[in-house]
Design a protein around this motif. Structure first.
Motif, PDB file in Angstrom:
ATOM      1  N   ILE A 147       0.821  -1.214   0.000  1.00 44.05           N
ATOM      2  CA  ILE A 147       0.000   0.000   0.000  1.00 44.05           C
ATOM      3  C   ILE A 147       0.858   1.268   0.000  1.00 44.05           C
ATOM      4  O   ILE A 147       0.371   2.344   0.304  1.00 44.05           O
ATOM      5  N   GLY A 148       2.140   1.133  -0.342  1.00 45.41           N
ATOM      6  CA  GLY A 148       2.980   2.309  -0.554  1.00 45.41           C
ATOM      7  C   GLY A 148       3.724   2.826   0.658  1.00 45.41           C
ATOM      8  O   GLY A 148       4.397   3.856   0.564  1.00 45.41           O
ATOM      9  N   ILE A 149       3.645   2.149   1.803  1.00 43.37           N
ATOM     10  CA  ILE A 149       4.272   2.672   3.008  1.00 43.37           C
ATOM     11  C   ILE A 149       5.799   2.622   2.922  1.00 43.37           C
ATOM     12  O   ILE A 149       6.488   3.590   3.257  1.00 43.37           O
ATOM     13  N   THR A 150       6.350   1.507   2.464  1.00 45.52           N
ATOM     14  CA  THR A 150       7.802   1.419   2.323  1.00 45.52           C
ATOM     15  C   THR A 150       8.311   2.446   1.330  1.00 45.52           C
ATOM     16  O   THR A 150       9.368   3.069   1.533  1.00 45.52           O
ATOM     17  N   THR A 151       7.577   2.668   0.256  1.00 42.95           N
ATOM     18  CA  THR A 151       7.981   3.651  -0.753  1.00 42.95           C
ATOM     19  C   THR A 151       8.025   5.052  -0.158  1.00 42.95           C
ATOM     20  O   THR A 151       9.000   5.795  -0.370  1.00 42.95           O
ATOM     21  N   ILE A 152       6.995   5.428   0.597  1.00 38.50           N
ATOM     22  CA  ILE A 152       6.985   6.774   1.170  1.00 38.50           C
ATOM     23  C   ILE A 152       8.079   6.913   2.224  1.00 38.50           C
ATOM     24  O   ILE A 152       8.710   7.977   2.359  1.00 38.50           O
ATOM     25  N   LEU A 153       8.366   5.841   2.954  1.00 42.56           N
ATOM     26  CA  LEU A 153       9.432   5.898   3.956  1.00 42.56           C
ATOM     27  C   LEU A 153      10.798   6.005   3.314  1.00 42.56           C
ATOM     28  O   LEU A 153      11.690   6.673   3.850  1.00 42.56           O
ATOM     29  N   SER A 154      11.002   5.380   2.166  1.00 40.19           N
ATOM     30  CA  SER A 154      12.293   5.495   1.484  1.00 40.19           C
ATOM     31  C   SER A 154      12.541   6.938   1.039  1.00 40.19           C
ATOM     32  O   SER A 154      13.677   7.426   1.082  1.00 40.19           O
ATOM     33  N   PHE A 158      -3.562   0.817   8.445  1.00 34.49           N
ATOM     34  CA  PHE A 158      -3.896   0.957   7.029  1.00 34.49           C
ATOM     35  C   PHE A 158      -4.341  -0.402   6.495  1.00 34.49           C
ATOM     36  O   PHE A 158      -3.533  -1.319   6.343  1.00 34.49           O
ATOM     37  N   GLY A 159      -5.626  -0.544   6.222  1.00 32.53           N
ATOM     38  CA  GLY A 159      -6.154  -1.799   5.707  1.00 32.53           C
ATOM     39  C   GLY A 159      -6.031  -1.906   4.198  1.00 32.53           C
ATOM     40  O   GLY A 159      -5.586  -0.970   3.516  1.00 32.53           O
ATOM     41  N   TRP A 160      -6.478  -3.032   3.655  1.00 36.51           N
ATOM     42  CA  TRP A 160      -6.284  -3.292   2.229  1.00 36.51           C
ATOM     43  C   TRP A 160      -7.079  -2.341   1.343  1.00 36.51           C
ATOM     44  O   TRP A 160      -6.708  -2.089   0.191  1.00 36.51           O
ATOM     45  N   ARG A 161      -8.165  -1.776   1.861  1.00 37.23           N
ATOM     46  CA  ARG A 161      -9.007  -0.911   1.034  1.00 37.23           C
ATOM     47  C   ARG A 161      -8.383   0.462   0.751  1.00 37.23           C
ATOM     48  O   ARG A 161      -8.886   1.190  -0.113  1.00 37.23           O
ATOM     49  N   VAL A 162      -7.303   0.839   1.470  1.00 38.11           N
ATOM     50  CA  VAL A 162      -6.775   2.195   1.303  1.00 38.11           C
ATOM     51  C   VAL A 162      -6.148   2.414  -0.070  1.00 38.11           C
ATOM     52  O   VAL A 162      -6.044   3.547  -0.529  1.00 38.11           O
ATOM     53  N   ARG A 163      -5.726   1.333  -0.709  1.00 37.00           N
ATOM     54  CA  ARG A 163      -5.147   1.500  -2.048  1.00 37.00           C
ATOM     55  C   ARG A 163      -6.276   1.721  -3.052  1.00 37.00           C
ATOM     56  O   ARG A 163      -7.209   0.909  -3.149  1.00 37.00           O
ATOM     57  N   GLU A 191      -2.498 -11.194   5.662  1.00 40.12           N
ATOM     58  CA  GLU A 191      -1.660 -10.356   4.807  1.00 40.12           C
ATOM     59  C   GLU A 191      -2.416  -9.116   4.336  1.00 40.12           C
ATOM     60  O   GLU A 191      -1.811  -8.076   4.070  1.00 40.12           O
ATOM     61  N   HIS A 192      -3.737  -9.241   4.240  1.00 44.59           N
ATOM     62  CA  HIS A 192      -4.575  -8.144   3.741  1.00 44.59           C
ATOM     63  C   HIS A 192      -5.742  -7.895   4.690  1.00 44.59           C
ATOM     64  O   HIS A 192      -6.910  -8.042   4.313  1.00 44.59           O
ATOM     65  N   PRO A 193      -5.468  -7.483   5.913  1.00 38.76           N
ATOM     66  CA  PRO A 193      -6.571  -7.236   6.864  1.00 38.76           C
ATOM     67  C   PRO A 193      -7.338  -5.974   6.480  1.00 38.76           C
ATOM     68  O   PRO A 193      -6.774  -5.039   5.902  1.00 38.76           O
ATOM     69  N   GLU A 194      -8.605  -5.973   6.818  1.00 35.34           N
ATOM     70  CA  GLU A 194      -9.438  -4.786   6.556  1.00 35.34           C
ATOM     71  C   GLU A 194      -9.427  -3.844   7.746  1.00 35.34           C
ATOM     72  O   GLU A 194      -9.602  -2.640   7.588  1.00 35.34           O
TER      73      GLU A 194
END
Length: 262
Positions: free
Chosen positions: A73-80, A223-228, A252-255
């Motif tokens: 959901i982009g968290i690692t990308t934003i942290l990098s 952040f659940g799976w629906r945020v993307r 792996e994909h909790p809501e």
């Protein structure tokens, strides 16, 4: 008064320089210049999905952060990008990034490096040595160091920022946390811990820190799976049906928090 072409150019350049200066001071203002790796495509502009606004605001306001999340959901990308910004523009910064394994650590830094290389030249702080797949060093003396979490990882260092990615899957998370926390506290540094919940570990340090927030000083977000944006119920049902262990897919994909920590 009508400006001449040269005067208009000078005004435009002055405005751009002012925007660059704001980008150095404020991560939110830095984001329009961020490009990230998209597998199969190349470098693309960062998509600021709505949930990332909450993440970015928390990064700007909180010293101790713990996030539980779904996958991809982009968290690692934003942290990098956040780590790169911190090390580039914070004097004498030391950003430590801990991943669950060596290859994961290299991958995290490769994201930061790719973003650095795509920045406008005015925003690229000159690099120095050592500069390799484990470390970026800037001529200002600031550094990004990435490493797998081990029993002694980070001991003796005084970081200004620590990111622990996929924390609930680290074999030595407790030892790593206890190694870096004293040095982090000495510099009043920032700690960001994020992970999908590990279904094979009950009562782990990551889970305790999340569930005891904010009493323990951490600011937590889920952040659940629906945020993307491109995910809907049809996406979820189709992917879940492809997993032999559908309960594992749900972890792996909790809501929501209940599914994540059940």
């Amino acid at each position: 008064m009508t400006l001449t072409t040269e005067e208009a150019r000078q005004v435009q350049e002055a405005g751009q320089l002012a925007r660059f200066e704001l980008a150095r001071r404020d991560f939110q203002k830095f984001l329009p210049y961020v490009r990230v790796i998209e597998p199969g495509t190349g470098m693309v502009e960062l998509e600021e999905w709505p949930h990332l606004d909450s993440a970015i605001t928390t990064l700007g306001e909180s010293r101790m952060v713990v996030w539980a999340k779904s996958r991809q959901i982009g968290i690692t990308t934003i942290l990098s990008a956040f780590v790169l910004h911190h090390a580039s523009y914070t004097p004498n910064a030391l950003a430590l990034v801990f991943s669950k394994g060596e290859r994961d650590a290299w991958e995290f830094l490769s994201k930061s490096r790719a973003t650095y290389e795509s920045l406008p030249q005015e925003l690229q702080q000159p690099l120095a040595q050592p500069d390799n797949r484990e470390q970026m060093t800037f001529q200002t003396g600031s550094r990004i160091i990435t490493m797998p979490s081990t029993e002694a990882a980070g001991r003796g260092l005084n970081p200004t920022l620590v990111v622990i990615d996929e924390a609930d899957f680290h074999e030595y998370l407790d030892a790593c946390y206890n190694s870096v926390k004293p040095g982090l506290d000495d510099r009043d540094g920032q700690l960001v811990m994020t992970s999908t919940v590990n279904p094979y570990r009950i009562g782990s340090l990551f889970q305790q820190l999340y569930q005891n927030a904010p009493v323990n000083g951490f600011n937590k977000l889920f952040f659940g799976w629906r945020v993307r944006p491109n995910r809907d119920q049809q996406w979820y049902d189709e992917r879940k049906a492809q997993y032999p262990d559908q309960a594992l897919f749900q972890k792996e994909h909790p809501e929501n928090e209940e599914e994540a920590f059940a």
